[in-house]
Design a protein around this motif. Sequence first.
Motif, mmCIF file in Angstrom:
data_model
loop_
_atom_site.group_PDB
_atom_site.id
_atom_site.type_symbol
_atom_site.label_atom_id
_atom_site.label_comp_id
_atom_site.label_asym_id
_atom_site.label_seq_id
_atom_site.Cartn_x
_atom_site.Cartn_y
_atom_site.Cartn_z
ATOM 1 N N SER A 1 0.831 -1.224 0.000
ATOM 2 C CA SER A 1 0.000 0.000 0.000
ATOM 3 C C SER A 1 0.861 1.268 0.000
ATOM 4 O O SER A 1 0.331 2.371 0.016
ATOM 5 C CB SER A 1 -0.919 0.026 1.229
ATOM 6 N N LYS B 1 1.692 -5.853 -10.281
ATOM 7 C CA LYS B 1 0.317 -5.301 -10.208
ATOM 8 C C LYS B 1 -0.717 -6.363 -9.822
ATOM 9 O O LYS B 1 -1.632 -6.101 -9.041
ATOM 10 C CB LYS B 1 -0.079 -4.674 -11.558
ATOM 11 N N GLN C 1 -0.299 -7.141 -6.159
ATOM 12 C CA GLN C 1 -0.775 -5.991 -5.373
ATOM 13 C C GLN C 1 -2.308 -5.997 -5.310
ATOM 14 O O GLN C 1 -2.892 -5.816 -4.243
ATOM 15 C CB GLN C 1 -0.266 -4.690 -6.008
ATOM 16 N N LYS C 2 -2.954 -6.235 -6.447
ATOM 17 C CA LYS C 2 -4.425 -6.250 -6.519
ATOM 18 C C LYS C 2 -4.989 -7.379 -5.654
ATOM 19 O O LYS C 2 -5.957 -7.193 -4.907
ATOM 20 C CB LYS C 2 -4.844 -6.429 -7.986
ATOM 21 N N ASP D 1 -8.977 -2.957 -3.717
ATOM 22 C CA ASP D 1 -9.181 -1.629 -4.320
ATOM 23 C C ASP D 1 -8.598 -0.491 -3.485
ATOM 24 O O ASP D 1 -8.880 0.679 -3.754
ATOM 25 C CB ASP D 1 -10.687 -1.387 -4.534
ATOM 26 N N VAL D 2 -7.811 -0.835 -2.461
ATOM 27 C CA VAL D 2 -7.176 0.210 -1.650
ATOM 28 C C VAL D 2 -6.270 1.052 -2.544
ATOM 29 O O VAL D 2 -5.487 0.514 -3.334
ATOM 30 C CB VAL D 2 -6.333 -0.413 -0.496
ATOM 31 N N LYS D 3 -6.403 2.373 -2.431
ATOM 32 C CA LYS D 3 -5.572 3.248 -3.268
ATOM 33 C C LYS D 3 -4.199 3.400 -2.622
ATOM 34 O O LYS D 3 -4.080 3.893 -1.498
ATOM 35 C CB LYS D 3 -6.244 4.618 -3.400
ATOM 36 N N PRO D 4 -3.126 2.957 -3.305
ATOM 37 C CA PRO D 4 -1.793 3.023 -2.690
ATOM 38 C C PRO D 4 -1.324 4.462 -2.474
ATOM 39 O O PRO D 4 -1.704 5.379 -3.218
ATOM 40 C CB PRO D 4 -0.890 2.321 -3.714
ATOM 41 N N ILE D 5 -0.513 4.634 -1.433
ATOM 42 C CA ILE D 5 0.100 5.930 -1.130
ATOM 43 C C ILE D 5 1.237 6.158 -2.134
ATOM 44 O O ILE D 5 2.063 5.275 -2.358
ATOM 45 C CB ILE D 5 0.694 5.922 0.304
ATOM 46 N N THR D 6 1.247 7.337 -2.729
ATOM 47 C CA THR D 6 2.355 7.637 -3.650
ATOM 48 C C THR D 6 3.228 8.783 -3.130
ATOM 49 O O THR D 6 4.348 8.971 -3.592
ATOM 50 C CB THR D 6 1.822 8.017 -5.048
#
Length: 472
Positions: A380, A392, A395-396, A401-406
């Motif tokens: 994440s 990917k 990760q999925k 559907d958690v939006k990763p921290i960028t």
Amino acid sequence: MANKKVEKKPVKITETVLRDAHQSLIATRMTTEQMLPIVDKMDKVGYHAVECWGGATFDASLRFLKEDPWERLRKLRDGFKNTKLQMLFRGQNILGYNHYADDVVEYFVQKSLANGIDIIRIFDCLNDIRNLETAVNAANKEGGHAQVALSYTLGDAYTLKYWEDIAKKIEDMGAKSLCIKDMAGLLTPYKATELVTTLKKAVSIPIDLHTHYTSGVASMTYLKAVEAGCDIIDTAMSPFALGTSQPATEVMVETFRGTEYDTELDQDLLSEIADYFRPMREQALESGLMSTKVLGVNINTLRYQVPGGMLSNLVSQLKEMGQEDKFREVLEEVPRVRKDFGEPPLVTPSSQIVGTQAVLNVVSGERYKMVTKESKKLLSGEFGQTVKPFNKEVQKKCIGDVKPITCRPADLIEPQLESLEKEMEQWKEQDEDVLSYALFPQVATDFFKYRETQKTKIDPTLADKDNQVYPV
């Protein structure tokens, strides 16, 4: 024809016996009282620095030794009048295992320097330099020496160009020196020649090499690194050297004697210091505190690029599950998980995350059927950015559907100091107590309670002429 005068380039020595050496061999159990009697002699050696704080010493002091780590630092500072003191600092994790807000990081750096630290070695487990900036800036602001350590590892992404580029960024960030932190003993002698030569061309700041003897090549690696221009090497007094610790100080001093790299350190004085630590080693071996497992050479470290400590963790995890026959499969799964997870260096905490996930993948019979909380955090983006992108599909599967921290993870953490001060105000006896509490709330609280009980004990030497006694 006159002999050409050889230019002297003495290599500097950072002594690790008071921190990494006993952390590596006896689980960080050396007490302050064991350290203090030898400080005066160590102070006369002429070390570049003595590493004596940070890493696991903070946690171990509070948790196991019932000592205040800040008090240890002050006592060591009083004793070392001529020698720089150094600590290890995990970037935005400080000395704990989570990311902390910038105000906590800044205050910890400020208090470390105020209590006696000169050099702060700052690293990040992913080599994400965004996680180093706050600590480096704080050290520079307070007039300390910020040394940035690169976690050395192997893999497709870790080319000489990668190390060159990141070294330049670190120099631009304001680091006063650069450390190659080879926590797993993966750097071999001729690779050290290549790496140090490349870095010396890339940056003008001093280069320090830190390695562990785990794979058996460390002393030779130091020799080739120094010949290539490495300025400082980390060594440990012989009773606490080798195995999963560093090469021995006396051996490296003798290696360079009479050469242009001569350390000019006094072997007689070093021998006296070794004599002081030798009974501690014997006692640790007899009691089982020092296991013979950490003293040998483990070439599997190089074969599987897995640190020694991580190998033993995998064995114990499989043993608990009654699945020891799966060890080979797990070893083969580790590089695959590491690749899925962006090829991070295997150092705390990433080594534990990758290792545990590899065990679960093999034991459950399906890859990523069971996923640890820490694996989800890593995927994440909660620890920062890896050198390569995550797989990917993996990760999925793991975070949905958690939006990763960028962004830099700490940008999402609100200031914490004020609320921490309120939480622990009943225990506060010194400013530094809030920092102990910030890193290890439960462990620090237990220590504060223990400290209270010690204060109420009666010391009969404080009796006055009426035979009244007072609490210490």
